[in-house]
Motif scaffolding. Structure first.
Motif, PDB file in Angstrom:
ATOM      1  N   THR A   8      -4.479   2.202   2.020  1.00  0.00           N
ATOM      2  CA  THR A   8      -4.258   3.602   2.732  1.00  0.00           C
ATOM      3  C   THR A   8      -5.169   3.627   4.083  1.00  0.00           C
ATOM      4  O   THR A   8      -4.973   4.584   4.857  1.00  0.00           O
ATOM      5  CB  THR A   8      -5.029   4.552   1.528  1.00  0.00           C
ATOM      6  OG1 THR A   8      -4.767   4.090   0.305  1.00  0.00           O
ATOM      7  CG2 THR A   8      -4.608   6.009   1.759  1.00  0.00           C
ATOM      8  N   VAL A   9      -6.188   2.819   4.013  1.00  0.00           N
ATOM      9  CA  VAL A   9      -7.150   3.192   5.332  1.00  0.00           C
ATOM     10  C   VAL A   9      -6.717   2.388   6.573  1.00  0.00           C
ATOM     11  O   VAL A   9      -7.208   2.445   7.463  1.00  0.00           O
ATOM     12  CB  VAL A   9      -8.652   2.718   4.964  1.00  0.00           C
ATOM     13  CG1 VAL A   9      -8.960   4.007   3.839  1.00  0.00           C
ATOM     14  CG2 VAL A   9      -9.073   1.512   4.429  1.00  0.00           C
ATOM     15  N   ASP A  10      -6.077   1.200   6.259  1.00  0.00           N
ATOM     16  CA  ASP A  10      -5.876   0.348   7.442  1.00  0.00           C
ATOM     17  C   ASP A  10      -4.804   0.994   8.052  1.00  0.00           C
ATOM     18  O   ASP A  10      -3.745   1.544   7.638  1.00  0.00           O
ATOM     19  CB  ASP A  10      -5.361  -0.898   6.838  1.00  0.00           C
ATOM     20  CG  ASP A  10      -6.178  -2.019   6.989  1.00  0.00           C
ATOM     21  OD1 ASP A  10      -7.399  -1.540   7.478  1.00  0.00           O
ATOM     22  OD2 ASP A  10      -6.075  -3.262   7.005  1.00  0.00           O
ATOM     23  N   ARG A  11      -4.767   1.039   9.396  1.00  0.00           N
ATOM     24  CA  ARG A  11      -3.734   1.655  10.388  1.00  0.00           C
ATOM     25  C   ARG A  11      -2.487   0.789  10.366  1.00  0.00           C
ATOM     26  O   ARG A  11      -2.919  -0.534  10.356  1.00  0.00           O
ATOM     27  CB  ARG A  11      -4.251   1.763  11.597  1.00  0.00           C
ATOM     28  CG  ARG A  11      -4.929   3.012  11.746  1.00  0.00           C
ATOM     29  CD  ARG A  11      -4.677   4.550  11.169  1.00  0.00           C
ATOM     30  NE  ARG A  11      -5.012   4.496   9.961  1.00  0.00           N
ATOM     31  CZ  ARG A  11      -4.184   5.323   9.151  1.00  0.00           C
ATOM     32  NH1 ARG A  11      -3.539   6.413   9.349  1.00  0.00           N
ATOM     33  NH2 ARG A  11      -4.757   5.272   7.524  1.00  0.00           N
ATOM     34  N   LYS A  51       5.230  -0.531   0.423  1.00  0.00           N
ATOM     35  CA  LYS A  51       4.603   0.663   0.308  1.00  0.00           C
ATOM     36  C   LYS A  51       3.133   0.775   0.244  1.00  0.00           C
ATOM     37  O   LYS A  51       2.327   1.560   0.853  1.00  0.00           O
ATOM     38  CB  LYS A  51       5.445   1.730  -0.558  1.00  0.00           C
ATOM     39  CG  LYS A  51       5.094   2.984  -0.890  1.00  0.00           C
ATOM     40  CD  LYS A  51       5.687   4.070  -1.660  1.00  0.00           C
ATOM     41  CE  LYS A  51       5.400   5.350  -1.838  1.00  0.00           C
ATOM     42  NZ  LYS A  51       4.057   5.265  -2.548  1.00  0.00           N
ATOM     43  N   ASP A  95       2.617   1.012   3.937  1.00  0.00           N
ATOM     44  CA  ASP A  95       3.229   2.383   4.026  1.00  0.00           C
ATOM     45  C   ASP A  95       4.649   2.524   4.546  1.00  0.00           C
ATOM     46  O   ASP A  95       4.987   3.356   5.134  1.00  0.00           O
ATOM     47  CB  ASP A  95       2.201   2.970   4.845  1.00  0.00           C
ATOM     48  CG  ASP A  95       2.155   4.566   4.624  1.00  0.00           C
ATOM     49  OD1 ASP A  95       2.661   5.013   3.564  1.00  0.00           O
ATOM     50  OD2 ASP A  95       1.554   5.344   5.064  1.00  0.00           O
ATOM     51  N   ALA A 113      12.368   3.702   6.667  1.00  0.00           N
ATOM     52  CA  ALA A 113      12.500   5.118   6.803  1.00  0.00           C
ATOM     53  C   ALA A 113      12.136   5.582   8.142  1.00  0.00           C
ATOM     54  O   ALA A 113      12.351   6.841   8.475  1.00  0.00           O
ATOM     55  CB  ALA A 113      11.343   5.729   5.540  1.00  0.00           C
ATOM     56  N   ASP A 114      11.175   5.043   8.683  1.00  0.00           N
ATOM     57  CA  ASP A 114      10.726   5.689  10.159  1.00  0.00           C
ATOM     58  C   ASP A 114      11.645   5.341  11.360  1.00  0.00           C
ATOM     59  O   ASP A 114      11.384   5.788  12.367  1.00  0.00           O
ATOM     60  CB  ASP A 114       9.344   5.183  10.323  1.00  0.00           C
ATOM     61  CG  ASP A 114       8.982   3.694  10.722  1.00  0.00           C
ATOM     62  OD1 ASP A 114      10.199   2.982  10.970  1.00  0.00           O
ATOM     63  OD2 ASP A 114       8.044   3.213  10.903  1.00  0.00           O
TER      64      ASP A 114
ATOM     65  N   GLN B  19     -11.992   1.455  14.575  1.00  0.00           N
ATOM     66  CA  GLN B  19     -10.849   2.125  14.966  1.00  0.00           C
ATOM     67  C   GLN B  19     -10.750   3.275  15.650  1.00  0.00           C
ATOM     68  O   GLN B  19      -9.808   3.904  16.457  1.00  0.00           O
ATOM     69  CB  GLN B  19      -9.643   1.948  14.043  1.00  0.00           C
ATOM     70  CG  GLN B  19      -9.366   0.446  13.300  1.00  0.00           C
ATOM     71  CD  GLN B  19      -8.700   0.444  12.417  1.00  0.00           C
ATOM     72  OE1 GLN B  19      -7.199   0.734  12.479  1.00  0.00           O
ATOM     73  NE2 GLN B  19      -9.097   0.743  11.080  1.00  0.00           N
ATOM     74  N   ILE B 107     -11.247   8.293   4.437  1.00  0.00           N
ATOM     75  CA  ILE B 107     -11.151   7.560   5.741  1.00  0.00           C
ATOM     76  C   ILE B 107      -9.809   7.631   6.577  1.00  0.00           C
ATOM     77  O   ILE B 107      -9.983   7.668   7.615  1.00  0.00           O
ATOM     78  CB  ILE B 107     -11.475   6.023   5.285  1.00  0.00           C
ATOM     79  CG1 ILE B 107     -12.789   6.070   4.867  1.00  0.00           C
ATOM     80  CG2 ILE B 107     -11.261   5.039   6.218  1.00  0.00           C
ATOM     81  CD1 ILE B 107     -13.337   4.639   4.286  1.00  0.00           C
ATOM     82  N   SER B 108      -8.963   7.751   5.602  1.00  0.00           N
ATOM     83  CA  SER B 108      -7.561   7.901   6.266  1.00  0.00           C
ATOM     84  C   SER B 108      -7.818   9.405   7.260  1.00  0.00           C
ATOM     85  O   SER B 108      -7.080   9.230   8.432  1.00  0.00           O
ATOM     86  CB  SER B 108      -6.585   8.192   5.282  1.00  0.00           C
ATOM     87  OG  SER B 108      -5.382   8.701   5.904  1.00  0.00           O
ATOM     88  N   LEU B 111      -9.364   8.851  10.408  1.00  0.00           N
ATOM     89  CA  LEU B 111      -8.824   7.875  11.647  1.00  0.00           C
ATOM     90  C   LEU B 111      -7.942   8.812  12.164  1.00  0.00           C
ATOM     91  O   LEU B 111      -7.877   8.762  13.141  1.00  0.00           O
ATOM     92  CB  LEU B 111      -8.115   6.809  10.972  1.00  0.00           C
ATOM     93  CG  LEU B 111      -9.097   5.800  10.345  1.00  0.00           C
ATOM     94  CD1 LEU B 111      -8.426   4.833   9.676  1.00  0.00           C
ATOM     95  CD2 LEU B 111      -9.945   5.156  11.450  1.00  0.00           C
ATOM     96  N   PHE B 120       6.164   8.735  12.187  1.00  0.00           N
ATOM     97  CA  PHE B 120       7.119   9.509  11.389  1.00  0.00           C
ATOM     98  C   PHE B 120       8.554   9.476  11.868  1.00  0.00           C
ATOM     99  O   PHE B 120       8.686   9.193  13.086  1.00  0.00           O
ATOM    100  CB  PHE B 120       6.667  10.912  11.018  1.00  0.00           C
ATOM    101  CG  PHE B 120       5.504  11.256  10.259  1.00  0.00           C
ATOM    102  CD1 PHE B 120       5.747  11.017   8.886  1.00  0.00           C
ATOM    103  CD2 PHE B 120       4.510  11.448  10.895  1.00  0.00           C
ATOM    104  CE1 PHE B 120       4.354  11.341   8.084  1.00  0.00           C
ATOM    105  CE2 PHE B 120       3.229  11.565  10.033  1.00  0.00           C
ATOM    106  CZ  PHE B 120       3.134  11.290   8.679  1.00  0.00           C
ATOM    107  N   HIS B 121       9.503   9.553  11.075  1.00  0.00           N
ATOM    108  CA  HIS B 121      10.806   9.561  11.415  1.00  0.00           C
ATOM    109  C   HIS B 121      11.114  10.961  12.138  1.00  0.00           C
ATOM    110  O   HIS B 121      10.588  11.830  11.716  1.00  0.00           O
ATOM    111  CB  HIS B 121      11.812   9.388  10.187  1.00  0.00           C
ATOM    112  CG  HIS B 121      13.095   8.995  10.581  1.00  0.00           C
ATOM    113  ND1 HIS B 121      13.970   9.919  11.160  1.00  0.00           N
ATOM    114  CD2 HIS B 121      13.917   7.805  10.510  1.00  0.00           C
ATOM    115  CE1 HIS B 121      15.264   9.522  11.277  1.00  0.00           C
ATOM    116  NE2 HIS B 121      15.050   8.148  10.972  1.00  0.00           N
ATOM    117  N   GLN B 153      -3.559  12.644   1.483  1.00  0.00           N
ATOM    118  CA  GLN B 153      -3.023  12.242   2.823  1.00  0.00           C
ATOM    119  C   GLN B 153      -1.828  12.808   3.166  1.00  0.00           C
ATOM    120  O   GLN B 153      -1.782  13.424   4.411  1.00  0.00           O
ATOM    121  CB  GLN B 153      -2.881  10.841   2.532  1.00  0.00           C
ATOM    122  CG  GLN B 153      -2.608  10.004   4.000  1.00  0.00           C
ATOM    123  CD  GLN B 153      -2.425   8.275   3.871  1.00  0.00           C
ATOM    124  OE1 GLN B 153      -1.666   8.079   2.934  1.00  0.00           O
ATOM    125  NE2 GLN B 153      -3.201   7.766   4.419  1.00  0.00           N
TER     126      GLN B 153
END
Lengths: 331, 214
Positions: A8-11, A51, A95, A113-114, B19, B107-108, B111, B120-121, B153
């Protein structure tokens, strides 16, 4: 007190969409992660799309049947798996949801999906499974109003209450143990006999607030605003009766997440992807491993083993293909 | 009080917070007297802000700063809002301590509020941008719920991407009365405009379906 989850927290990292991968693994549970580990060590250009890394390990409080680990939390084990694969610098896209998988002349195209598209010579289906539903009257109506599929999430709401647990496998037994810290009384309702490990059954035998109804089927969930009880059928006497209860935790196994490949591969009547002894599906270059396959025993160690087998078989498949056609153009 | 974050976790969080792009402000409302988890929440935010120069904390009192609380529609304590580099409130709120699994949604959000929004699509973005009526998304959670941070989130992402939407995490055990009022017995429980309910963690598209049906 803090369950940091790098998922969840990693980009999302930059993920190379131009590469023609040797292997794209779809799914980040034990099967997918171990396949990535084996494939990378064989020198394949491998990446993982998921995911969520760790898969169903995140739904498991304690794991006590992976040799070498005496009682480890599901999450801690997931973190160890992920950490190990990371040391090999396998690109991992999290994700990420696969929108479509299609066959192409020299492999496969995955559309995310993106909107991004990825190309690979082979693909491993390792999308695992999700909790199975009872499909009885009232189950949907009272979902989150008494009916739950996640003991660790929802047990605190049932402090001092009477709850039912449906199921007779290890997950059901573990749910009872988790709930025993909160609930006033727990009643297990299971349509056949216990399948749970003896060590867990021994633990259940020490609980004072537990009643067990085996050979008993759940027929319906009742309530008003919230659940108040259920109808059950005693299979030996063919009699139905009402149980008063505030909650029902359903732990009756899982269903494979395979809808996304239903038009491509052969699946059995349970929706599981049918694989051979090399984890190969009905389509050349497309493999499957872990809880999504027709392998009958859904266990962490078996899923990881299937991942390893798949990676080794894929390595052979790619070597064979190169020998067959050394000058083949890719894509 | 001993530290909430042990050295391992602190180190991991510190690395993640490297980050951060733009600064983020956390405005925490507590109150004197009985206020379960207020002290812990304050300590947690203080420990987090010590791990990055880009995180500022502002401490407020629900009663003494009632005008400000009203401005951010805060009625519970502890409760905090996350403000962007310009000090703008963009609908990201946490009621109760985001500990346990909820550290991840916290945390999300940090960031993403600092400018690191995921891709996003285009079709999803378009649907988000089209929403033009006020939308409030409550996400009830427990701290032992692994699926809950994903739902929080999504609510917060929708809030950051559309000024008409606000998203709030509600820690169900601290706010027991409110949870009973909403008949929460399973989490995540997502309540949209106090009317529409979604069960379990759902993809952002399911949030949009519900919002569009309002």
């Amino acid at each position: 007190m803090f369950e940091l989850n790098l998922n969840t927290v990693d980009r999302p990292t930059a993920f190379d969409t131009d590469t023609l991968w040797d292997l794209l693994v779809v799914g980040g549970g034990p099967a997918g992660l171990n396949a990535a580990l084996y494939a990378r060590r064989k020198g394949l250009q491998v990446a993982v799309i998921a995911k969520d890394f760790g898969g169903q390990l995140h739904n498991t409080t304690d794991v006590d049947n992976v040799i070498g680990h005496t009682l480890v939390s599901g999450k801690a084990l997931a973190d160890k798996f992920l950490e190990h694969v990371r040391t090999l610098e396998v690109p991992m896209l999290h994700d990420a949801m696969v929108h479509a998988l299609t066959r192409q002349r020299d492999g496969f195209m995955i559309e995310l999906a993106d909107g991004r598209t990825l190309h690979s010579k082979t693909v491993l289906i390792a999308t695992g499974s999700r909790p199975r539903k009872l499909n009885i009257e009232g189950e949907v109506t009272y979902a989150n109003k008494g009916v739950s599929y996640c003991t660790t999430c929802d047990a605190p709401f049932f402090k001092g209450k009477h709850v039912l647990v449906a199921g007779g496998g290890n997950s059901a037994a573990e749910a009872v143990i988790d709930l025993s810290h909160y609930a006033r009384h727990i009643t297990v309702v299971h349509r056949s006999q216990w399948r749970a490990d003896q060590v867990l059954l021994d633990k259940l035998a020490t609980l004072r607030n537990l009643t067990v109804h085996l050979e008993t089927a759940l027929l319906a969930v009742h309530g008003k605003d919230v659940m108040t009880g259920a109808t059950v059928l005693d299979k030996a006497t063919h009699t139905t009766r009402q149980l008063t209860a505030d909650g029902l935790f359903i732990e009756i196994g899982t269903l494979p997440i395979s809808e996304w490949v239903k038009d491509l591969v052969h699946r059995n009547e349970r929706g599981e992807v049918v694989v051979d002894e090399n984890q190969a599906t009905s389509i050349p270059g497309l493999y499957a491993a872990g809880d999504v396959t027709n392998q009958p025993f859904k266990q962490i160690i078996i899923a990881t083993a299937e991942g390893a087998k798949a990676a080794l078989a894929i390595t052979q498949y790619l070597n064979h293909k190169t020998k067959e056609n050394p000058h083949a153009q890719t894509i | 009080m001993p530290k909430l974050f042990n050295d391992d976790i602190a180190k991991q969080i510190e690395t993640i917070l490297e980050q951060l792009d733009k600064p983020v402000t956390l405005m925490l409302f507590t109150k004197s007297g009985s206020c379960p988890t207020c002290a812990e929440t304050r300590q947690m935010l203080e420990e987090i802000s010590a791990l990055s120069q880009k995180i500022n904390i502002v401490l407020k009192d629900l009663e003494q700063d009632s005008d400000l609380a009203k401005q951010y529609a805060i009625t519970l304590s502890p409760s905090f809002v996350m403000l962007d580099a310009e000090g703008t409130y963009r609908g990201v709120k946490f009621n109760g301590i985001p500990a346990g699994h909820e550290i991840n949604s916290f945390i999300s959000a940090l960031l993403e509020m600092s400018g690191l929004m995921p891709k996003f699509h285009p079709s999803v973005l378009k649907r988000i941008q089209k929403i033009d009526k006020p939308v409030n998304i409550k996400v009830f959670v427990t701290l032992s719920c692994p699926h809950c941070p994903g739902a929080v989130q999504s609510a917060h992402r929708l809030a950051m991407l559309n000024e008409h939407i606000d998203g709030e995490m509600i820690e169900a055990q601290t706010f027991n009365a409110l949870s009973n009022q909403y008949k929460v017995s399973g989490v995540p429980k997502i309540v949209i405009n106090d009317a529409h309910e979604l069960v379990g963690n759902q993809p952002i598209e399911a949030f949009l379906d519900a919002i569009e049906s309002l």
